[in-house]
Design a protein around this motif. Structure first.
Motif, short mmCIF file in Angstrom:
data_model
loop_
_atom_site.label_atom_id
_atom_site.label_comp_id
_atom_site.label_asym_id
_atom_site.label_seq_id
_atom_site.Cartn_x
_atom_site.Cartn_y
_atom_site.Cartn_z
N GLY A 61 7.56 -3.38 2.94
CA GLY A 61 6.60 -4.02 3.84
C GLY A 61 5.62 -4.93 3.11
O GLY A 61 4.78 -5.56 3.75
N GLY A 62 5.74 -5.03 1.81
CA GLY A 62 4.76 -5.81 1.04
C GLY A 62 5.09 -7.27 0.83
O GLY A 62 4.21 -8.07 0.52
N MET A 65 3.03 -10.36 2.55
CA MET A 65 1.63 -10.53 2.16
C MET A 65 1.49 -10.90 0.68
O MET A 65 0.54 -11.59 0.31
CB MET A 65 0.82 -9.28 2.49
N ILE A 66 2.41 -10.45 -0.16
CA ILE A 66 2.40 -10.94 -1.55
C ILE A 66 2.60 -12.46 -1.51
O ILE A 66 1.92 -13.21 -2.20
CB ILE A 66 3.51 -10.27 -2.40
N LEU A 68 1.78 -14.47 0.90
CA LEU A 68 0.56 -15.14 1.38
C LEU A 68 -0.46 -15.28 0.26
O LEU A 68 -1.04 -16.35 0.06
CB LEU A 68 -0.05 -14.38 2.57
N GLY A 69 -0.68 -14.19 -0.49
CA GLY A 69 -1.65 -14.24 -1.59
C GLY A 69 -1.26 -15.29 -2.62
O GLY A 69 -2.11 -16.04 -3.13
N LEU A 70 0.04 -15.36 -2.91
CA LEU A 70 0.54 -16.34 -3.88
C LEU A 70 0.41 -17.77 -3.34
O LEU A 70 0.00 -18.68 -4.05
CB LEU A 70 1.99 -16.00 -4.22
N LEU A 72 -1.75 -18.90 -1.13
CA LEU A 72 -3.15 -19.32 -1.10
C LEU A 72 -3.63 -19.66 -2.51
O LEU A 72 -4.43 -20.59 -2.70
CB LEU A 72 -4.03 -18.22 -0.51
N ALA A 73 -3.13 -18.89 -3.49
CA ALA A 73 -3.55 -19.13 -4.88
C ALA A 73 -2.90 -20.38 -5.47
O ALA A 73 -3.46 -20.99 -6.38
CB ALA A 73 -3.21 -17.91 -5.74
N MET A 90 8.77 -3.13 9.39
CA MET A 90 7.73 -2.22 8.92
C MET A 90 6.39 -2.91 8.75
O MET A 90 5.37 -2.24 8.57
CB MET A 90 8.18 -1.59 7.60
N GLY A 93 2.66 -6.74 11.53
CA GLY A 93 1.28 -7.22 11.55
C GLY A 93 1.06 -8.32 10.52
O GLY A 93 0.23 -9.21 10.72
N SER A 94 1.81 -8.26 9.41
CA SER A 94 1.68 -9.30 8.37
C SER A 94 1.97 -10.68 8.94
O SER A 94 1.34 -11.66 8.55
CB SER A 94 2.67 -9.06 7.23
N SER A 97 -1.18 -11.86 10.47
CA SER A 97 -2.19 -12.23 9.48
C SER A 97 -1.83 -13.55 8.81
O SER A 97 -2.71 -14.33 8.44
CB SER A 97 -2.34 -11.11 8.44
N ILE A 101 -3.55 -17.95 9.52
CA ILE A 101 -3.92 -18.85 8.41
C ILE A 101 -2.92 -20.01 8.35
O ILE A 101 -3.29 -21.15 8.14
CB ILE A 101 -3.97 -18.08 7.08
N ALA B 63 -1.10 -5.70 -0.75
CA ALA B 63 -0.03 -6.61 -1.15
C ALA B 63 -0.57 -8.02 -1.40
O ALA B 63 -0.14 -8.70 -2.34
CB ALA B 63 1.06 -6.64 -0.07
N GLY B 67 -0.16 -10.65 -4.72
CA GLY B 67 0.24 -12.06 -4.67
C GLY B 67 -0.81 -12.97 -5.28
O GLY B 67 -0.49 -13.92 -6.00
N GLU B 73 -5.21 -15.79 -9.18
CA GLU B 73 -6.49 -15.65 -8.49
C GLU B 73 -6.92 -14.18 -8.41
O GLU B 73 -6.12 -13.27 -8.63
CB GLU B 73 -6.41 -16.25 -7.07
#
Lengths: 205, 177
Positions: A61-62, A65-66, A68-70, A72-73, A90, A93-94, A97, A101, B63, B67, B73
């Motif tokens: 399930g990760g 969102m990994i 998304l973080g990457l 954005l960075a 699973m 909701g991600s 989210s 954005i 998570a 990322g 970051e």
């Protein structure tokens, strides 16, 4: 469960070992995150465990969102998340989210075989009428498509590669037969994978 | 004779904490709505140097932090004690891959809590986090918050640890029931 029973739904026909590489094209055009099970085998094989690829062996399930973080960075790079139907179910909701954005440098590919391949090919909800492309649309992801046959791969590939411009996150649902992903050896040492990825990004900077 | 000093408007610890995070290069702040974190959430939404990421569930923020790290970051997850329970398996991502991870947890189910539903998870926060390899630091008084946050940031980004700062209910004030 018989093979025939697994193949009853016409959506799940294509061989992932053939069509996932066709859809993605040159993987080096992206920073890639994959979910566990089939997706990590698909992408470990396609990238030959490249240093621009981080794949999960757990933490189900990760992946989205990994990504998304990457994304954005690293607005300077296109980020590709490859996940499966089981992992995405699973973490629905991600999608919400991410949708609010809607980063234009993020693409999610869900390789949907309608089954939990890793645990013995039990049917998943997508084999019983759940449509993950509709979920992505409902989550506000602006560009979505489903690729269920070979003649739809080109359109999926264009969306994934933002041919014609990107005005938000893209979501490509690729439906495939419930067959094995390429069984390449995986690097299951997550700390090692992280270090390799970071080192490559520092080198490229 | 010196003129009587006019009182400075008190700076609340929430504002100081937000500024500390931004000054130290935190660029992704994820959150689920929470009264105790409301000032930080509001400020994150209005800070151009920060991506404010609203979450449907807290494990998404775990998570997300992985990322962010892969992209060079720093991320912080803001959640309430009940959200810790939603994060447990995703913390295996952080421990297994040794990702740096910093979360601020507003505590319920402890000092003066009037809602019995908050106790099971509130009381389990620290043992559960520690079982998943997250070091817990507690702040009980307003003057504790900034030094504790500073210590946590050093542990997370210098030593690549996973740290939760527990903002105690004694600090926040128990919600009235």
């Amino acid at each position: 469960m018989s093979v025939n029973e697994k193949r009853t739904d016409g959506r799940f026909q294509m061989d992932r070992r053939v069509v996932v590489p066709k859809l993605v094209g040159n993987p080096k055009d992206f920073l890639i995150v994959s979910g566990l099970a089939g997706a990590v085998y698909d992408m470990s094989s396609l990238t030959d465990q490249g240093d621009y690829f981080y794949g999960l062996g757990g933490a189900m399930g990760g992946a989205c969102m990994i990504g998304l973080g990457l994304a954005l960075a690293r607005p300077d790079k296109n980020v590709l998340v490859v996940t499966g139907d089981g992992e995405l179910l699973m973490s629905l909701g991600s999608l919400c989210s991410i949708g609010v954005i809607n980063p234009p440098n993020l693409t999610i590919v869900c390789v949907d075989n309608g089954h939990y391949g890793e645990t013995g090919f039990q049917k998943s909800h997508t084999n019983r009428g759940v449509d993950l492309e509709l979920f992505a649309k409902g989550a506000g992801i602006s560009q979505t498509c489903t690729v269920s046959s070979e003649d739809q791969i080109e359109a999926g590939s264009k969306m994934l590669r933002r041919v014609g411009g990107a005005n938000g996150t893209a979501f490509v649902l690729m439906t495939v037969a419930p067959t094995e992903a390429p069984k390449v050896p995986l690097n299951l040492d997550g700390a090692d994978c992280r270090r390799i990825f970071l080192k490559a990004q520092r080198r490229a900077a | 004779m010196n003129a009587p000093k006019t009182a400075e408007p008190p700076v609340c610890w929430q504002d100081s904490l937000f500024e500390l995070l931004v000054e130290n290069g935190v660029t992704q702040i994820s959150h689920v709505p929470d009264a105790g974190h409301s000032i930080l959430i509001e400020r994150a939404a209005n800070e151009p140097r920060v991506h404010s990421v609203g979450l449907a569930s807290e494990q998404e923020g775990v998570a997300l932090a992985a990322g962010a790290d892969l992209g060079g970051e720093k991320a912080v997850l803001l959640m309430q004690s009940s959200g810790v329970g939603n994060c447990i398996n995703m913390l295996s991502l952080m421990k297994g891959s040794r990702f740096p991870f910093l979360t601020f947890v507003t505590m319920r189910g402890e000092y003066g809590e009037g809602n019995p539903w908050q106790y099971p998870m509130g009381q389990a926060v620290q043992p559960v986090l520690e079982a998943m390899g997250v070091i817990c630091l507690r702040a009980e008084r307003p003057e504790d918050v900034i030094p504790t946050a500073g210590a946590a940031m050093t542990m997370v980004w210098k030593s690549e640890q996973r740290v939760a700062v527990l903002l105690a209910q004694k600090l926040l004030g128990a919600k009235k029931f």
